[in-house]
Write an enzyme that holds these catalytic residues in place. Structure first.
Site, mmCIF file in Angstrom:
data_model
loop_
_atom_site.group_PDB
_atom_site.id
_atom_site.type_symbol
_atom_site.label_atom_id
_atom_site.label_comp_id
_atom_site.label_asym_id
_atom_site.label_seq_id
_atom_site.Cartn_x
_atom_site.Cartn_y
_atom_site.Cartn_z
ATOM 1 N N LYS A 1 -39.846 42.694 10.644
ATOM 2 C CA LYS A 1 -41.116 42.662 9.909
ATOM 3 C C LYS A 1 -42.099 43.726 10.410
ATOM 4 C CE LYS A 1 -40.686 38.170 7.893
ATOM 5 N NZ LYS A 1 -39.425 37.705 8.503
HETATM 6 C C1 LIG Z 1 -38.334 37.237 7.778
HETATM 7 C C2 LIG Z 1 -37.000 37.277 8.426
HETATM 8 C C3 LIG Z 1 -35.800 37.229 7.662
HETATM 9 C C4 LIG Z 1 -35.794 37.061 6.160
HETATM 10 O O1 LIG Z 1 -36.310 38.167 5.459
HETATM 11 P P1 LIG Z 1 -36.772 38.047 3.928
HETATM 12 O O2 LIG Z 1 -37.442 39.306 3.599
HETATM 13 O O3 LIG Z 1 -37.713 36.855 3.889
HETATM 14 O O4 LIG Z 1 -35.549 37.792 3.110
HETATM 15 C C5 LIG Z 1 -34.598 37.333 8.343
HETATM 16 N N1 LIG Z 1 -34.554 37.449 9.681
HETATM 17 C C6 LIG Z 1 -35.668 37.491 10.449
HETATM 18 C C7 LIG Z 1 -35.540 37.607 11.932
HETATM 19 C C8 LIG Z 1 -36.930 37.416 9.851
HETATM 20 O O5 LIG Z 1 -38.044 37.444 10.622
#
Ligand SMILES: *Cc1c(COP(=O)(O)O)cnc(C)c1O
Length: 469
Positions: A113
Site C-alpha cells: 500500500k
Molecule cells: C491490502 C492488502 C491486500 C489486498 O489488496 P486489494 O487491493 O484490497 O485487493 C493484500 N495483501 C496485503 C498485505 C494488503 O495490505
C-alpha cells in the site's frame, strides 16, 4: 485526460477535481473517459528508465492538469531511496517453479500500500496548497491501510489525519508502527471496541454533512483513483524487468481483497501491456474467486467473513470491483447502474452468461488458499529458495503455481514483508522473520496515542479541537 463515473451521472472532470473525492456523486466510481494505450515502441523506449522515471511516464498519461515538471518532482519525492529500502525501489527476486516475486513492500510500512500512498501524500499536499485548501482525513484501520496513510501524510501541510484503531486488537508490531509517529498532524485514536465499531464511528461522523463540511473531512480509501493510477506503474515495471523482447507475455498473480491491486493490472493490460494471465488469489474469504468461477457476485455479511492468517484480504465485498464490471458490461453505464441496483435489492448479481469471457477476453483466472496452504507454501518456498514470504504473498504463490507455463514469466506480487506476520512465519519454519534494520528499535520508541471510549461524540469533540482549519 478527463474522468467520469461508472454509472454515467457525472460531468467529465480533470484529475485534480476527483483526487479528493470518494464516490462519484451518482454513487459510482470515477474512471478515465478514454483509457490511454501504450505502443510496443513506446514500451521498448522505457526499458532504461528508473522506477521514478517510469512512474512519471505512466502517470503523466493520467494526470494532465498538473504541469509536467511539478508532476516529475512529486513522483521523485514519492519514489525515493529515502522512502524505499531498496536501490531499485521495486526489486525482482526469483522463486521456485518458474515464479518471480515483484517486491512491492520496501516502503516504510512493509506492505504494497506504500506504493500508492506515498504518491497520494505528495499529490494531495500539492493540490491542496495550489487551491489554498485544507483537509482532515478520517479513517478506521485494522492495520495496514491506516499505517500506510499515516506514513504518507505525516508532516504534510494543510492535512491532519484522525485514524481510529481497535484498542488492543492489532499486533504489537502494527501498534508500534502507527503509534510511534510523533508528527503533530497525525492523531491515533485507540477506541475501546472492535474494528467494526471504529468503522461505524467514521460512517456516523462522515454522514453528518454539516460536520463533514465544517471540518472538510476526507478519506484515503482504496477506491481513490490516484491510488489505482500509481499501482498501474508497477505492472509496467514488472513487465520491463522480466522480459527482453517486444510483445513477450508475462502473467501476474495478485493476492486480492478489495480488488484495488489487480484492477490496476487489468487496466495495464487494457493499455496494451502484453499480459497473458491475471491470476487472482483469495484466502478463505472467496467472494472474488467465486465470481470468476461462476459469474455470480455474492458479497458476505460481517458475520460470514472469516478472520484468517492473511488478514488484509479478509473482506466481505470488493470496493473496486465496479470498475472491472464497467469494462465487462462494455462500458454501458446504464447496465452498470442496473447491476448495482440489483445488488442492493437482492444482495447479489449474476453475470454467468459472461463467465466465458473472463479468461478469454480479460485473462482472469482465480483460486483460493487455506491457512494450511499458506503455511505449507511458506515452508516449501523457504526450503527450496531460502526466501521467506509473508502469508498474503503465500496466497498468491499457492494459486500462481497452478498457472505457471513454460516461457511465460509468472510474477507474484509481494504484498507484505514476513516481519509483519511473525507468528505465521514461526509456525511455518520455526524461525523469526528478519526485521529490516531501520525498524529494529521500533518496539522501544515512545508511542503517541489517545485512548477513547467507543463513543462517536468523543471522537467528534477530539476532531473539533485538533482539526486543521
Ligand atoms: C491490502 C492488502 C491486500 C489486498 O489488496 P486489494 O487491493 O484490497 O485487493 C493484500 N495483501 C496485503 C498485505 C494488503 O495490505
Amino acid at each position: 485526460m478527463m474522468y467520469h463515473s461508472t454509472r454515467g451521472g457525472m460531468e467529465p472532470r480533470p484529475f485534480s477535481d476527483i483526487l479528493l473525492e470518494g464516490l462519484a456523486p451518482d454513487g459510482g466510481l470515477t474512471i478515465p473517459v478514454t483509457l490511454p494505450t501504450v505502443s510496443a515502441d513506446q514500451l521498448e523506449s522505457w526499458r532504461p528508465l528508473s522506477y521514478p522515471q517510469l512512474a512519471y511516464q505512466v502517470l503523466r498519461l493520467f494526470i494532465t492538469d498538473i504541469p509536467a515538471q511539478d508532476l516529475e518532482t512529486l513522483v521523485n519525492a514519492a519514489y525515493s531511496r529515502d522512502v524505499f529500502d531498496d536501490d531499485s525501489i521495486v526489486p525482482l527476486k526469483p522463486l521456485n517453479q518458474g515464479m518471480t516475486l515483484l517486491g512491492l513492500s520496501q516502503g516504510p510500512t512493509l506492505a504494497f500500500k506504500d506504493m500508492a500512498m506515498q504518491f497520494l501524500g505528495q499529490v494531495f499536499e500539492y493540490v491542496l496548497t495550489a487551491r489554498n485548501e485544507k483537509i482532515n482525513i478520517l479513517g478506521a484501520t485494522s492495520g495496514d491501510t491506516g499505517s500506510a496513510a499515516e506514513y504518507a501524510l505525516r508532516g504534510k501541510q494543510g492535512i491532519a489525519v484522525f485514524m481510529l484503531s481497535p484498542q488492543g486488537r492489532m499486533s504489537a508490531f502494527q501498534r508500534a508502527q502507527m503509534y510511534s509517529l510523533q508528527d503533530e498532524n497525525i492523531h491515533n485514536l485507540a477506541i475501546d471496541g472492535v474494528f467494526d465499531d471504529c468503522q461505524d464511528i467514521v460512517k456516523q461522523l462522515a454522514g453528518d454533512l454539516d460536520f463533514k463540511a465544517k471540518y472538510r473531512l476526507g478519506a484515503v480509501n482504496s477506491i481513490n483513483w490516484a491510488r489505482i493510477a500509481a499501482q498501474i506503474v508497477y505492472y509496467f515495471w514488472g513487465w520491463l524487468r522480466a522480459t527482453s523482447r517486444p510483445g513477450q507475455e508475462v502473467s501476474f498473480a495478485v493476492p486480492s481483497g478489495n480488488f484495488g491491486n489487480i484492477l490496476a493490472g487489468h487496466l495495464a493490460r487494457q493499455m496494451k501491456l502484453p499480459v497473458r494471465r491475471l491470476v487472482l488469489a483469495t484466502n478463505e474469504n472467496n467472494v472474488l474467486e467465486e465470481f470468476f468461477r461462476t459469474g455470480v457476485y455474492r458479497p458476505r455479511s460481517a458475520e460470514q467473513t472469516h478472520a484468517t492468517s492473511s488478514p488484509s484480504m479478509d473482506i466481505s465485498r470488493a470496493s473496486n470491483f465496479e470498475r472491472f464490471v464497467f469494462d465487462l458490461l462494455d462500458q454501458d453505464t446504464r447496465r452498470v447502474s442496473e447491476t448495482w441496483a440489483a445488488l442492493a435489492t437482492h444482495g447479489e448479481f449474476d453475470l454467468s452468461h459472461l463467465q466465458p469471457l473472463f479468461e478469454s477476453r480479460y485473462g482472469f483466472v482465480a483460486g483460493t488458499s487455506t491457512h494450511q496452504d499458506r503455511v505449507d507454501t511458506i515452508r516449501t518456498v523457504y526450503q527450496e529458495t531460502g526466501t521467506l514470504i509473508d502469508p498474503h504473498t503465500a496466497d498468491g504463490v499457492k494459486v500462481a503455481a497452478q498457472y505457471v507455463e513454460a516461457g511465460v514469466p509468472m510474477l507474484v506480487l509481494e504484498t507484505a514483508l514476513p516481519a509483519k506476520f511473525a507468528d505465521v512465519i514461526h509456525e511455518a519454519v520455526g524461525i523469526d522473520a528478519p526485521v529490516p534494520a531501520h525498524l529494529r528499535d521500533l518496539a522501544e520508541r515512545p508511542q503517541r496515542v489517545t485512548n477513547l471510549a467507543c463513543d462517536a461524540e468523543l471522537v467528534r469533540q477530539y476532531i473539533a479541537q485538533h482539526a486543521v482549519t
